[in-house]
Design a protein around this motif. Structure first.
Motif, PDB file in Angstrom:
ATOM      1  N   TRP A 127     -16.467  70.979  18.451  1.00  0.00           N
ATOM      2  CA  TRP A 127     -16.963  70.482  19.739  1.00  0.00           C
ATOM      3  C   TRP A 127     -15.768  70.212  20.663  1.00  0.00           C
ATOM      4  O   TRP A 127     -15.468  69.070  20.992  1.00  0.00           O
ATOM      5  CB  TRP A 127     -17.781  69.203  19.518  1.00  0.00           C
ATOM      6  CG  TRP A 127     -18.880  69.377  18.509  1.00  0.00           C
ATOM      7  CD1 TRP A 127     -20.065  70.040  18.693  1.00  0.00           C
ATOM      8  CD2 TRP A 127     -18.916  68.887  17.163  1.00  0.00           C
ATOM      9  NE1 TRP A 127     -20.829  69.984  17.547  1.00  0.00           N
ATOM     10  CE2 TRP A 127     -20.153  69.275  16.594  1.00  0.00           C
ATOM     11  CE3 TRP A 127     -18.012  68.135  16.393  1.00  0.00           C
ATOM     12  CZ2 TRP A 127     -20.487  68.960  15.283  1.00  0.00           C
ATOM     13  CZ3 TRP A 127     -18.361  67.819  15.080  1.00  0.00           C
ATOM     14  CH2 TRP A 127     -19.589  68.230  14.548  1.00  0.00           C
ATOM     15  N   GLY A 163     -19.115  74.168  21.266  1.00  0.00           N
ATOM     16  CA  GLY A 163     -19.809  72.896  21.377  1.00  0.00           C
ATOM     17  C   GLY A 163     -19.050  71.915  22.233  1.00  0.00           C
ATOM     18  O   GLY A 163     -17.907  72.159  22.638  1.00  0.00           O
ATOM     19  N   HIS A 165     -18.616  67.430  23.277  1.00  0.00           N
ATOM     20  CA  HIS A 165     -18.839  66.039  22.888  1.00  0.00           C
ATOM     21  C   HIS A 165     -18.741  65.143  24.110  1.00  0.00           C
ATOM     22  O   HIS A 165     -18.234  65.549  25.162  1.00  0.00           O
ATOM     23  CB  HIS A 165     -17.834  65.595  21.821  1.00  0.00           C
ATOM     24  CG  HIS A 165     -16.437  65.441  22.331  1.00  0.00           C
ATOM     25  ND1 HIS A 165     -15.533  66.489  22.374  1.00  0.00           N
ATOM     26  CD2 HIS A 165     -15.769  64.364  22.834  1.00  0.00           C
ATOM     27  CE1 HIS A 165     -14.387  66.062  22.876  1.00  0.00           C
ATOM     28  NE2 HIS A 165     -14.500  64.782  23.158  1.00  0.00           N
ATOM     29  N   GLU A 180     -29.690  62.152  23.967  1.00  0.00           N
ATOM     30  CA  GLU A 180     -30.496  62.661  22.854  1.00  0.00           C
ATOM     31  C   GLU A 180     -31.504  63.694  23.341  1.00  0.00           C
ATOM     32  O   GLU A 180     -31.719  64.724  22.692  1.00  0.00           O
ATOM     33  CB  GLU A 180     -31.193  61.506  22.147  1.00  0.00           C
ATOM     34  CG  GLU A 180     -30.245  60.618  21.344  1.00  0.00           C
ATOM     35  CD  GLU A 180     -30.914  59.385  20.771  1.00  0.00           C
ATOM     36  OE1 GLU A 180     -30.361  58.795  19.824  1.00  0.00           O
ATOM     37  OE2 GLU A 180     -32.001  59.005  21.281  1.00  0.00           O
ATOM     38  N   GLY A 183     -30.072  67.073  23.686  1.00  0.00           N
ATOM     39  CA  GLY A 183     -29.659  67.763  22.469  1.00  0.00           C
ATOM     40  C   GLY A 183     -28.439  67.208  21.773  1.00  0.00           C
ATOM     41  O   GLY A 183     -27.972  67.797  20.786  1.00  0.00           O
ATOM     42  N   PHE A 184     -27.910  66.079  22.227  1.00  0.00           N
ATOM     43  CA  PHE A 184     -26.755  65.469  21.576  1.00  0.00           C
ATOM     44  C   PHE A 184     -27.191  64.591  20.407  1.00  0.00           C
ATOM     45  O   PHE A 184     -28.271  63.985  20.432  1.00  0.00           O
ATOM     46  CB  PHE A 184     -25.965  64.612  22.577  1.00  0.00           C
ATOM     47  CG  PHE A 184     -25.189  65.405  23.582  1.00  0.00           C
ATOM     48  CD1 PHE A 184     -23.853  65.708  23.368  1.00  0.00           C
ATOM     49  CD2 PHE A 184     -25.790  65.859  24.755  1.00  0.00           C
ATOM     50  CE1 PHE A 184     -23.129  66.445  24.299  1.00  0.00           C
ATOM     51  CE2 PHE A 184     -25.080  66.594  25.687  1.00  0.00           C
ATOM     52  CZ  PHE A 184     -23.746  66.894  25.457  1.00  0.00           C
ATOM     53  N   THR A 185     -26.336  64.517  19.405  1.00  0.00           N
ATOM     54  CA  THR A 185     -26.584  63.633  18.269  1.00  0.00           C
ATOM     55  C   THR A 185     -25.352  62.771  18.024  1.00  0.00           C
ATOM     56  O   THR A 185     -24.220  63.176  18.329  1.00  0.00           O
ATOM     57  CB  THR A 185     -26.900  64.431  16.992  1.00  0.00           C
ATOM     58  OG1 THR A 185     -25.807  65.327  16.713  1.00  0.00           O
ATOM     59  CG2 THR A 185     -28.178  65.233  17.153  1.00  0.00           C
ATOM     60  N   ARG A 210     -22.851  68.100  20.608  1.00  0.00           N
ATOM     61  CA  ARG A 210     -23.892  69.129  20.770  1.00  0.00           C
ATOM     62  C   ARG A 210     -23.284  70.488  20.565  1.00  0.00           C
ATOM     63  O   ARG A 210     -22.298  70.851  21.219  1.00  0.00           O
ATOM     64  CB  ARG A 210     -24.524  69.059  22.160  1.00  0.00           C
ATOM     65  CG  ARG A 210     -25.729  69.992  22.354  1.00  0.00           C
ATOM     66  CD  ARG A 210     -26.171  69.971  23.801  1.00  0.00           C
ATOM     67  NE  ARG A 210     -27.448  70.596  24.038  1.00  0.00           N
ATOM     68  CZ  ARG A 210     -27.657  71.919  24.172  1.00  0.00           C
ATOM     69  NH1 ARG A 210     -26.627  72.753  24.068  1.00  0.00           N
ATOM     70  NH2 ARG A 210     -28.871  72.380  24.421  1.00  0.00           N
ATOM     71  N   SER A 211     -23.835  71.253  19.658  1.00  0.00           N
ATOM     72  CA  SER A 211     -23.396  72.621  19.432  1.00  0.00           C
ATOM     73  C   SER A 211     -24.121  73.538  20.403  1.00  0.00           C
ATOM     74  O   SER A 211     -25.234  73.259  20.848  1.00  0.00           O
ATOM     75  CB  SER A 211     -23.662  73.043  17.985  1.00  0.00           C
ATOM     76  OG  SER A 211     -22.931  72.233  17.093  1.00  0.00           O
TER      77      SER A 211
END
Length: 212
Positions: A127, A163, A165, A180, A183-185, A210-211
């Motif tokens: 990322w 990706g 970050h 979230e 698509g971010f974790t 997020r990829s």
């Protein structure tokens, strides 16, 4: 609502937006000196990677922005940018700056003694890109933030970046929920941020990835 790439003619208005876009968030003000804070979190992106800077505009007025960097390792570190901004602007004449940096020193020393990690930058080749996003209070919930983020994702796909970050705060619940949805974790630990307080309490850094 229009989202588009930053243009050089946006500079003055974007600088004004920088001062008010974070209203109500835990990072609304750091050390209370707008020029030196902008020299860390806005100006370098305008100067070094303007092609990764996007703005949201409504009714002819800027209401949001996203600053990004495709490869973080090629960008000056946050510590370097802060040190340069402090040398240039010397903001310590304000009480807020004295309190912030004094408390930062005490917090960092305490963490060292207790062998606890503190907030820091993120470096991972999965990322490699990073971003900051801010939207003025009146434009929250209008789709401005999502529009900015989608332009950023398009740029990363064009550049074939694997990706990206970002780093926010655990306590910034509204922002975390938005990321979230995009698509971010969450990734890794949530260390305390030296010097920063929100509603009288410590805050904690949250790294999200997020990829693509």
């Amino acid at each position: 609502m229009q989202v588009r790439r930053f243009e050089d003619s946006d500079r003055a208005e974007l600088r004004l937006l920088f001062e008010r876009a974070g209203q109500g968030s835990p990072t609304e003000a750091l050390w209370g000196h707008a020029d030196s804070e902008a020299a860390v979190y806005l100006d370098p992106y305008m100067e070094l990677e303007p092609e990764s800077l996007f703005v949201a505009e409504e009714g002819g007025q800027l209401v949001g922005y996203l600053t990004g960097c495709v490869y973080t390792v090629a960008f000056p570190s946050e510590d370097t940018r802060i040190a340069e901004a402090l040398r240039r602007y010397r903001p310590f004449r304000t009480r807020q700056a004295v309190v912030f940096f004094g408390r930062s020193t005490v917090d960092a020393l305490g963490a060292t003694i207790r062998r606890k990690a503190t907030a820091g930058e993120f470096d991972n080749s999965r990322w490699p890109a990073h971003l900051h996003i801010n939207v003025a209070p009146e434009a929250r919930g209008t789709g401005a933030a999502a529009g900015l983020m989608n332009l950023w994702f398009d740029r990363l796909l064009t550049e074939q970046v694997p990706g990206c970050h970002l780093q926010t705060l655990v306590e910034n619940v509204r922002a975390v929920r938005f990321f979230e949805r995009m698509g971010f974790t969450a990734h890794g630990e949530t260390p305390a941020v030296p010097g920063l307080r929100y509603r009288g309490a410590r805050v904690h850094q949250l790294t999200m990835v997020r990829s693509l």
